[in-house]
Design a protein around this motif. Structure first.
Motif, mmCIF file in Angstrom:
data_model
loop_
_atom_site.group_PDB
_atom_site.id
_atom_site.type_symbol
_atom_site.label_atom_id
_atom_site.label_comp_id
_atom_site.label_asym_id
_atom_site.label_seq_id
_atom_site.Cartn_x
_atom_site.Cartn_y
_atom_site.Cartn_z
ATOM 1 N N PRO A 1 104.098 10.215 -113.954
ATOM 2 C CA PRO A 1 104.359 11.987 -113.975
ATOM 3 C C PRO A 1 104.626 12.441 -112.767
ATOM 4 C CG PRO A 1 102.898 12.537 -115.256
ATOM 5 C CD PRO A 1 102.423 11.084 -115.811
ATOM 6 N N ASP A 2 103.311 11.913 -111.887
ATOM 7 C CA ASP A 2 102.775 12.827 -110.859
ATOM 8 C C ASP A 2 103.024 11.746 -109.824
ATOM 9 O OD1 ASP A 2 100.917 13.780 -108.492
ATOM 10 O OD2 ASP A 2 99.540 13.584 -109.666
ATOM 11 N N PRO A 3 103.364 12.550 -108.823
ATOM 12 C CA PRO A 3 104.597 11.076 -107.535
ATOM 13 C C PRO A 3 103.350 10.889 -106.768
ATOM 14 C CG PRO A 3 105.058 13.742 -107.183
ATOM 15 C CD PRO A 3 104.913 13.537 -108.538
ATOM 16 N N MET A 4 102.671 11.760 -106.858
ATOM 17 C CA MET A 4 101.340 11.565 -105.828
ATOM 18 C C MET A 4 100.409 9.934 -106.222
ATOM 19 S SD MET A 4 101.235 12.737 -103.317
ATOM 20 C CE MET A 4 99.615 12.790 -102.675
ATOM 21 N N VAL A 5 101.031 9.917 -107.450
ATOM 22 C CA VAL A 5 100.137 8.360 -108.277
ATOM 23 C C VAL A 5 101.202 7.837 -107.462
ATOM 24 C CG1 VAL A 5 99.831 6.986 -109.955
ATOM 25 C CG2 VAL A 5 98.912 9.531 -110.010
ATOM 26 N N VAL A 6 101.786 7.681 -107.781
ATOM 27 C CA VAL A 6 102.889 6.565 -106.530
ATOM 28 C C VAL A 6 102.195 6.321 -105.256
ATOM 29 C CG1 VAL A 6 105.741 5.875 -106.227
ATOM 30 C CG2 VAL A 6 104.405 6.825 -108.462
ATOM 31 N N LEU A 7 102.556 7.121 -104.840
ATOM 32 C CA LEU A 7 102.086 6.990 -102.963
ATOM 33 C C LEU A 7 100.850 6.461 -103.215
ATOM 34 C CD1 LEU A 7 103.691 7.526 -100.781
ATOM 35 C CD2 LEU A 7 102.289 10.508 -100.611
#
Length: 245
Positions: free
Chosen positions: A73-79
């Motif tokens: 759920p954290d977009p920073m994890v994707v980045l």
């Protein structure tokens, strides 16, 4: 000694420690998402993460992410995941820009942290120098502060994310940029953050730290990371700053 007396003594000691922390601060560095507002209060971070994943899949890059990363759920994890596999690439720069645009959309529904607006204005009025040191985009921060009429309290000291993700907190890069720009010795500053990464960055920069936790889970994370001073409301901070006026 009764339990009530013990409790009173503990609260008195904590208030004294907080007063010393506030009184000694000549420069105050705020994290953004948490201490200043809940950026994704209405435009959820989980939805942003899904949109970033969908964009990658549309580029034929589904295999860049693990299944856990695809549903996180954290977009920073994707980045961060893409940056680990393609560091400093055009792909990372594009993904970071897409995250920035989603953050800026979220500004309109962001929820101000209780008491932070008057705290910022009061600290500014009593002559303290303020800066934002964040892993969010500086453009996002600028949009929010302008909308709240707070930009002048910080200008020009907003230091945030770039496409060089290795410099995000817990790296102290943005804190050091703020300190250098303001001519501040680390010991005369105070960092207010809501995550262990904020604490680590402050420790590495040599800056005293005040944790803000909007719930007990956040408070436990900060204390487990070693934070000595944690508040669940900025009201006592505001009262102490007003005492300085």
């Amino acid at each position: 000694m009764t339990s009530d007396t013990t409790q009173t003594d503990r609260v008195t000691a904590e208030t004294g420690n907080l007063r010393e922390l506030i009184t000694n601060a000549r420069f105050v560095l705020f994290d953004f998402d948490g201490p200043i507002c809940r950026l994704f209060a209405g435009h959820t971070a989980e939805q942003v993460a899904k949109e970033l994943v969908a964009w990658l899949e549309g580029q034929g890059l589904r295999g860049l992410l693990t299944e856990e990363e695809r549903v996180h759920p954290d977009p920073m994890v994707v980045l961060y995941a893409v940056n680990r596999r393609h560091p400093h690439s055009d792909l990372v720069a594009e993904l970071e820009e897409r995250l920035t645009q989603q953050e800026r959309k979220a500004v309109g529904s962001a929820m101000p942290t209780a008491y932070v607006d008057p705290l910022i204005r009061t600290w500014n009025a009593v002559g303290r120098r303020l800066a934002v040191a964040t892993n969010n985009s500086p453009r996002t921060v600028g949009d929010y502060l302008t909308g709240r009429g707070l930009a002048g309290c910080f200008a020009p000291h907003v230091y945030g994310r770039t496409s060089d993700l290795d410099r995000l907190k817990p790296n102290p890069h943005c804190l050091n940029r703020a300190l250098n720009a303001m001519g501040a010795a680390p010991s005369t500053a105070l960092m207010i953050g809501d995550a262990p990464t904020d604490l680590r960055a402050a420790e590495r920069a040599g800056v005293p730290f005040l944790g803000y936790a909007r719930n007990e889970e956040k408070a436990e994370q900060l204390r487990d990371a070693g934070a000595r001073h944690v508040v669940d409301s900025l009201l006592p901070v505001l009262r102490l700053v007003r005492d300085q006026a």
